[in-house]
Design a protein around this motif. Structure first.
Motif, PDB file in Angstrom:
ATOM      1  N   MET A   1       0.796  -1.266  -0.018  1.00  0.00           N
ATOM      2  CA  MET A   1      -0.006   0.250  -0.474  1.00  0.00           C
ATOM      3  C   MET A   1       0.878   0.936   0.085  1.00  0.00           C
ATOM      4  N   THR A   2       0.630   2.536  -0.585  1.00  0.00           N
ATOM      5  CA  THR A   2       1.526   3.369  -1.248  1.00  0.00           C
ATOM      6  C   THR A   2       0.916   4.517   0.572  1.00  0.00           C
ATOM      7  N   ALA A   3       2.052   4.631   0.871  1.00  0.00           N
ATOM      8  CA  ALA A   3       1.866   5.490   1.993  1.00  0.00           C
ATOM      9  C   ALA A   3       1.199   7.042   1.427  1.00  0.00           C
ATOM     10  N   SER A   4       0.719   8.057   2.744  1.00  0.00           N
ATOM     11  CA  SER A   4      -0.014   9.136   1.800  1.00  0.00           C
ATOM     12  C   SER A   4       1.041  10.074   1.891  1.00  0.00           C
ATOM     13  N   PRO A   5       1.194  10.650   0.026  1.00  0.00           N
ATOM     14  CA  PRO A   5       2.261  11.622   0.095  1.00  0.00           C
ATOM     15  C   PRO A   5       2.299  12.945   0.766  1.00  0.00           C
ATOM     16  N   HIS A   6       3.042  13.476   0.875  1.00  0.00           N
ATOM     17  CA  HIS A   6       3.149  14.396   1.986  1.00  0.00           C
ATOM     18  C   HIS A   6       3.195  15.232   0.765  1.00  0.00           C
ATOM     19  N   THR A   7       2.411  16.917   1.875  1.00  0.00           N
ATOM     20  CA  THR A   7       1.809  17.991   1.410  1.00  0.00           C
ATOM     21  C   THR A   7       2.605  19.422   1.053  1.00  0.00           C
ATOM     22  N   VAL A   8       2.875  20.460   0.299  1.00  0.00           N
ATOM     23  CA  VAL A   8       3.119  20.884  -0.163  1.00  0.00           C
ATOM     24  C   VAL A   8       2.263  22.552   0.308  1.00  0.00           C
ATOM     25  N   THR A   9       1.994  22.735   0.727  1.00  0.00           N
ATOM     26  CA  THR A   9       1.780  24.026   1.184  1.00  0.00           C
ATOM     27  C   THR A   9       1.431  25.433   1.321  1.00  0.00           C
ATOM     28  N   SER A  10       2.913  26.145   0.101  1.00  0.00           N
ATOM     29  CA  SER A  10       2.883  27.657  -0.090  1.00  0.00           C
ATOM     30  C   SER A  10       3.544  27.692  -1.250  1.00  0.00           C
ATOM     31  N   MET A  11       2.664  28.017  -2.319  1.00  0.00           N
ATOM     32  CA  MET A  11       3.945  27.588  -4.180  1.00  0.00           C
ATOM     33  C   MET A  11       3.350  29.531  -4.314  1.00  0.00           C
ATOM     34  N   PRO A  12       4.943  30.657  -4.888  1.00  0.00           N
ATOM     35  CA  PRO A  12       6.100  29.648  -4.546  1.00  0.00           C
ATOM     36  C   PRO A  12       6.472  29.853  -3.463  1.00  0.00           C
ATOM     37  N   ALA A  13       7.776  28.688  -2.476  1.00  0.00           N
ATOM     38  CA  ALA A  13       7.782  29.205  -1.513  1.00  0.00           C
ATOM     39  C   ALA A  13       9.218  29.687  -2.017  1.00  0.00           C
ATOM     40  N   VAL A  14       9.458  30.680  -0.803  1.00  0.00           N
ATOM     41  CA  VAL A  14      10.807  31.108  -0.400  1.00  0.00           C
ATOM     42  C   VAL A  14      11.926  30.921  -0.401  1.00  0.00           C
ATOM     43  N   ARG A  15      12.766  31.596  -0.863  1.00  0.00           N
ATOM     44  CA  ARG A  15      13.642  30.941  -0.496  1.00  0.00           C
ATOM     45  C   ARG A  15      14.565  31.679   0.791  1.00  0.00           C
ATOM     46  N   ARG A  16      15.623  30.436   2.079  1.00  0.00           N
ATOM     47  CA  ARG A  16      16.398  31.241   2.967  1.00  0.00           C
ATOM     48  C   ARG A  16      16.627  32.369   2.867  1.00  0.00           C
ATOM     49  N   PRO A  17      17.110  33.328   3.554  1.00  0.00           N
ATOM     50  CA  PRO A  17      17.718  34.194   3.882  1.00  0.00           C
ATOM     51  C   PRO A  17      19.570  33.901   3.244  1.00  0.00           C
ATOM     52  N   GLY A  18      19.922  34.292   3.197  1.00  0.00           N
ATOM     53  CA  GLY A  18      21.501  34.355   2.656  1.00  0.00           C
ATOM     54  C   GLY A  18      21.682  32.799   1.686  1.00  0.00           C
TER      55      GLY A  18
END
Length: 402
Positions: free
Chosen positions: A1-18
């Protein structure tokens, strides 16, 4: 049985400072959970985000996934509501499937071959030298974006299409506006329509008085003026914005990796490898969109017909399963096959032109301006917003040993 997929909630995602060169941390984390994640669009549509190299490459080559604009009814930032998305205008073939896509692309393929683009090398060297000379004469500091990165690809694509030099500023400013990710809806539409009006005038001028350029070469085909106008828009925008941002962001990356910069300066034979590695490492064309035309199994999950899929090229090009130590800029890397120019039938038509421009411009810049360095702290360099289609810097203040 395939595991539940991960969910990404914000697009476009923000790059980490620096971390101006790395994909957003949320996308890297998503790929670590698996090559495909769920993404809920603002209008409630349950789409997918593909971040793994093999899966992104597979979808790009799969005709069961469509590029047609009229099917793109969902957007990470916009809730279209009941608005019907119209088909792409005639000639704008990036947002079309076969056979319409090939009808427009095929007449151009022979004009952008490796051989033809290499024949342009001498002219690109001349344009590059002229702009470096102007920078030297003006003296440091300079904004590398306006003095070097933008004008070189702008002049080259203008000459290829037969755009008069004095008109270059008109299209360059408008393309900056509708691709820069900061304009409001009204400003964006005004810039787009102004570019369309200008291209209509240009096609009419070529009909009346053809010259030695790609646009004039197409006049003998069965393409209408409206179709030629749409094709010119694709070529102008793609041939200018991506390369301009690669030149500026690539220089920024080299200046932040001085040992790599020194290696390139010391060994001209490294240039081709260096360009490919910078293309992989930066992947300025961050993502593409597709729509499933039928139910498709991807990594054990069913992507249902009509579902939107976001393909994250920048995380695919940082996939450790494909590129060892992917977050390291290594100009001696020999792992080919990056997806910076996409893949499949929509692979970038102008990739060989971009390669020639980058292979000429980077060594010329580093060799002509000894001690080239940032004129401000790296953290003060303003990036284009993540809403922009193409990643890059707004400006790049540099100085050198005069």
């Amino acid at each position: 049985m395939t595991a539940s997929p991960h969910t990404v909630t914000s697009m476009p995602a923000v790059r980490r400072p620096g971390c101006p060169f790395d994909p957003p941390e949320e996308l890297i984390a998503a790929r670590e959970h698996g090559p495909i994640s769920r993404f809920p669009f603002p209008d409630g549509h349950q789409g997918w985000l593909v971040t793994g190299y093999d899966l992104v490459r597979s979808v790009l080559a799969d005709p069961r996934f469509s590029s047609r604009r009229e099917l793109m009814r969902h957007h990470p930032l916009i809730d279209y509501g009941d608005i019907e998305v119209p088909p792409a205008p005639p000639g704008e073939f990036l947002l079309m499937d076969e056979p319409q896509h090939s009808r427009y692309r095929r007449p151009l393929v022979g004009r952008f071959t490796v051989r033809r683009m290499r024949l342009l090398t001498e002219r690109i060297e001349q344009i590059t030298a002229e702009h470096l000379q102007a920078m030297e004469q003006a003296g440091p500091p300079a904004d590398l974006v306006t003095a070097f990165a933008k004008p070189i690809p702008a002049i080259v694509i203008c000459e290829l299409l037969g755009v008069p030099y004095e008109d270059r500023g008109r299209f360059q400013d408008n393309i900056d506006t509708f691709l820069g990710g900061e304009a409001g809806d009204e400003e964006l539409m005004a810039a787009y329509l102004a570019t369309q009006r200008y291209l209509a005038e240009l096609v009419a001028a070529k009909r009346a008085d053809p010259t030695d350029d790609v646009l004039s070469d197409l006049l003998d085909s069965d393409l209408t003026d409206e179709e030629l106008q749409g094709m010119a828009l694709i070529l102008l925008s793609a041939g200018f914005d991506t390369t301009a941002n690669m030149l500026a962001l690539g220089t920024f990356a080299l200046l932040r990796n001085p040992e790599q910069l020194a290696a390139l300066r010391a060994d001209p034979t490294l240039t081709d490898q260096a360009v490919e590695e910078l293309l992989r490492y930066l992947t300025v064309a961050k993502q593409f969109y597709r729509v499933a035309l039928e139910d498709v199994e991807l990594a054990g999950h069913t992507v249902e017909a009509g579902t939107m899929v976001i393909l994250s090229l920048n995380t695919a090009n940082r996939d450790p399963g494909r590129f060892p130590a992917p977050h390291t800029l290594d100009l001696r890397r020999r792992d080919g096959g990056h997806l910076a120019f996409s893949h499949g039938v929509h692979q970038c038509l102008g990739q060989q032109l971009a390669r020639v421009e980058l292979r000429v411009a980077f060594p010329a810049l580093l060799n002509r301006l000894p001690g080239l360095r940032l004129a401000v702290p790296a953290e003060e360099i303003a990036l284009r917003p993540e809403t922009a289609d193409i990643h890059g810097v707004k400006s790049l203040p540099v100085t050198w040993d005069a």
